[in-house]
Design a protein around this motif. Structure first.
Motif, PDB file in Angstrom:
ATOM      1  N   GLY A   1       0.814  -1.212   0.000  1.00  0.00           N
ATOM      2  CA  GLY A   1       0.000   0.000   0.000  1.00  0.00           C
ATOM      3  C   GLY A   1       0.848   1.262   0.000  1.00  0.00           C
ATOM      4  O   GLY A   1       1.803   1.384  -0.755  1.00  0.00           O
ATOM      5  N   ASP A   2       0.474   2.205   0.874  1.00  0.00           N
ATOM      6  CA  ASP A   2       1.220   3.463   0.964  1.00  0.00           C
ATOM      7  C   ASP A   2       2.383   3.400   1.951  1.00  0.00           C
ATOM      8  O   ASP A   2       3.123   4.376   2.099  1.00  0.00           O
ATOM      9  CB  ASP A   2       0.287   4.597   1.389  1.00  0.00           C
ATOM     10  N   LYS A   3       2.534   2.273   2.617  1.00  0.00           N
ATOM     11  CA  LYS A   3       3.505   2.164   3.701  1.00  0.00           C
ATOM     12  C   LYS A   3       4.910   2.572   3.280  1.00  0.00           C
ATOM     13  O   LYS A   3       5.605   3.281   3.995  1.00  0.00           O
ATOM     14  CB  LYS A   3       3.521   0.718   4.232  1.00  0.00           C
ATOM     15  N   ASN A   4       5.326   2.112   2.104  1.00  0.00           N
ATOM     16  CA  ASN A   4       6.690   2.372   1.644  1.00  0.00           C
ATOM     17  C   ASN A   4       6.718   3.249   0.400  1.00  0.00           C
ATOM     18  O   ASN A   4       7.618   3.125  -0.429  1.00  0.00           O
ATOM     19  CB  ASN A   4       7.400   1.044   1.332  1.00  0.00           C
ATOM     20  N   LYS A   5       5.760   4.150   0.277  1.00  0.00           N
ATOM     21  CA  LYS A   5       5.623   4.903  -0.966  1.00  0.00           C
ATOM     22  C   LYS A   5       6.886   5.663  -1.345  1.00  0.00           C
ATOM     23  O   LYS A   5       7.278   5.679  -2.525  1.00  0.00           O
ATOM     24  CB  LYS A   5       4.442   5.872  -0.885  1.00  0.00           C
TER      25      LYS A   5
ATOM     26  N   SER B   1       0.624  -3.182  -5.609  1.00  0.00           N
ATOM     27  CA  SER B   1       0.375  -2.823  -4.213  1.00  0.00           C
ATOM     28  C   SER B   1      -0.582  -3.843  -3.616  1.00  0.00           C
ATOM     29  O   SER B   1      -1.493  -4.338  -4.273  1.00  0.00           O
ATOM     30  CB  SER B   1      -0.192  -1.415  -4.106  1.00  0.00           C
ATOM     31  N   ASN B   2      -0.374  -4.166  -2.351  1.00  0.00           N
ATOM     32  CA  ASN B   2      -1.188  -5.209  -1.720  1.00  0.00           C
ATOM     33  C   ASN B   2      -1.416  -4.893  -0.256  1.00  0.00           C
ATOM     34  O   ASN B   2      -0.673  -4.115   0.345  1.00  0.00           O
ATOM     35  CB  ASN B   2      -0.521  -6.581  -1.888  1.00  0.00           C
ATOM     36  N   GLY B   3      -2.446  -5.486   0.274  1.00  0.00           N
ATOM     37  CA  GLY B   3      -2.696  -5.375   1.702  1.00  0.00           C
ATOM     38  C   GLY B   3      -3.552  -4.208   2.128  1.00  0.00           C
ATOM     39  O   GLY B   3      -3.598  -3.877   3.311  1.00  0.00           O
TER      40      GLY B   3
ATOM     41  N   ASP C   1      12.250  -1.295  -1.392  1.00  0.00           N
ATOM     42  CA  ASP C   1      13.241  -0.505  -0.660  1.00  0.00           C
ATOM     43  C   ASP C   1      14.646  -0.769  -1.200  1.00  0.00           C
ATOM     44  O   ASP C   1      15.613  -0.889  -0.443  1.00  0.00           O
ATOM     45  CB  ASP C   1      13.174  -0.784   0.845  1.00  0.00           C
ATOM     46  N   MET C   2      14.749  -0.817  -2.524  1.00  0.00           N
ATOM     47  CA  MET C   2      16.036  -1.010  -3.182  1.00  0.00           C
ATOM     48  C   MET C   2      16.327   0.185  -4.089  1.00  0.00           C
ATOM     49  O   MET C   2      15.416   0.740  -4.708  1.00  0.00           O
ATOM     50  CB  MET C   2      16.048  -2.304  -3.986  1.00  0.00           C
ATOM     51  N   TYR C   3      17.590   0.539  -4.152  1.00  0.00           N
ATOM     52  CA  TYR C   3      18.037   1.669  -4.971  1.00  0.00           C
ATOM     53  C   TYR C   3      19.068   1.177  -5.979  1.00  0.00           C
ATOM     54  O   TYR C   3      20.034   0.488  -5.620  1.00  0.00           O
ATOM     55  CB  TYR C   3      18.637   2.760  -4.082  1.00  0.00           C
ATOM     56  N   TYR C   4      18.865   1.546  -7.253  1.00  0.00           N
ATOM     57  CA  TYR C   4      19.708   1.091  -8.349  1.00  0.00           C
ATOM     58  C   TYR C   4      20.602   2.244  -8.793  1.00  0.00           C
ATOM     59  O   TYR C   4      20.156   3.145  -9.505  1.00  0.00           O
ATOM     60  CB  TYR C   4      18.835   0.575  -9.490  1.00  0.00           C
ATOM     61  N   ALA C   5      21.843   2.219  -8.342  1.00  0.00           N
ATOM     62  CA  ALA C   5      22.797   3.296  -8.629  1.00  0.00           C
ATOM     63  C   ALA C   5      23.120   3.342 -10.124  1.00  0.00           C
ATOM     64  O   ALA C   5      22.927   2.356 -10.843  1.00  0.00           O
ATOM     65  CB  ALA C   5      24.065   3.087  -7.806  1.00  0.00           C
TER      66      ALA C   5
END
Length: 275
Positions: free
Chosen positions: A11-15, A37-39, A87-91
């Motif tokens: 959902g919006d938790k980790n927007k 998105s789920n939950g 929560d991953m970042y692609y440099a």
């Protein structure tokens, strides 16, 4: 090579983490990005996150179901699926050593120095545990320096972790995740990995291809869901006839994942992709 990225998110938790993830992927690839998105009962509004190709939604919580839904939405010409956490970042340099020789392969992860739960294969850098602490320049430099791997260690090893690339035909054959591990997901990745290995594939990890992982942002493994963890452990054991304790298995390095003497699950695709 046609790649479709699937990102499950709660959902919006980790927007804001999702925004960072999508933005970094869009700056480094032209791949389709499918967010599931789920939950939550209502579909979140992600119209302000630029770069999402498709946004799907399910009220049922769980990574397994969400990723499976995303995999059904990829275009028919997709060669590989990339499954990523939000929560991953692609440099900028993350994919300079990408290698599509393998049916299933993972970049190695870089995690914050203050993450005590990092697994043995993962590297650490002082890049921040949260977005407020995030040192993008530090992470970008760290990843770029390791594009030209100077370590005496090999750049390639047997291993499996998220994010991972998997050939679409393999995914379809083994039918993706088992949604019985939802809603909290423990052992779902191990189950998928075991299916991949049962199909005859040896997952590989590229140590010169790095993705930053803030980690522990879903709350799934915060210690408050022991009952779900036990259910999933027992379900895995019943499904396969063994568990990691029985085999002394190490999922990070794909070591002793299958006890063929105790194996109960023999699908028609067993050994199909062995080379």
């Amino acid at each position: 090579m046609k790649v479709s990225v699937i990102i499950p998110t709660l959902g919006d938790k980790n927007k804001e983490y999702l925004r960072t993830c999508v933005d970094s992927l869009r700056k480094t690839t032209d791949w389709d990005i499918i967010v599931v998105s789920n939950g939550s009962d209502t579909q979140p509004d992600y119209s302000d996150i630029k770069g999402i190709t498709i946004h799907l939604h399910t009220r049922d919580q769980g990574q397994a179901n969400a990723v499976n839904i995303g995999a059904q939405a990829v275009t028919p010409d997709t060669d590989y699926i990339l499954v990523s956490n939000d929560d991953m970042y692609y440099a900028p340099a993350w994919n300079q050593n990408i290698d599509f020789r393998f049916d299933c392969f993972s970049p190695n992860l870089v995690e914050p120095t203050n993450n005590a739960g990092s697994a043995k294969p993962f590297l650490k850098v002082n890049g921040g545990f949260t977005l407020d602490e995030f040192d993008k320049d530090e992470v970008d430099l760290y990843v770029a320096e390791r594009v030209n791997w100077a370590s005496p260690d090999p750049t390639l090893e047997i291993g499996f972790n998220l994010p991972f690339f998997i050939k679409k035909d393999v995914w379809d054959t083994i039918e993706g995740y088992d949604i019985a591990y939802d809603p909290w997901g423990s052992n779902s990745d191990t189950d998928l990995q075991t299916k991949i290995e049962l199909s005859g594939i040896i997952p590989m990890r590229k140590r010169d291809m790095l993705v930053y992982h803030f980690s522990n942002k879903s709350g799934t493994f915060d210690g408050t869901h022991q009952d779900f963890w036990q259910h999933n452990w027992d379900y895995y054991t019943e499904t396969w006839g063994f568990n990691r304790d029985d085999t002394n298995g190490d999922p990070w390095y794909c070591h002793n994942m299958i006890d063929y003497k105790k194996l109960k699950y023999h699908p028609e695709w067993e050994g199909l992709f062995k080379k």
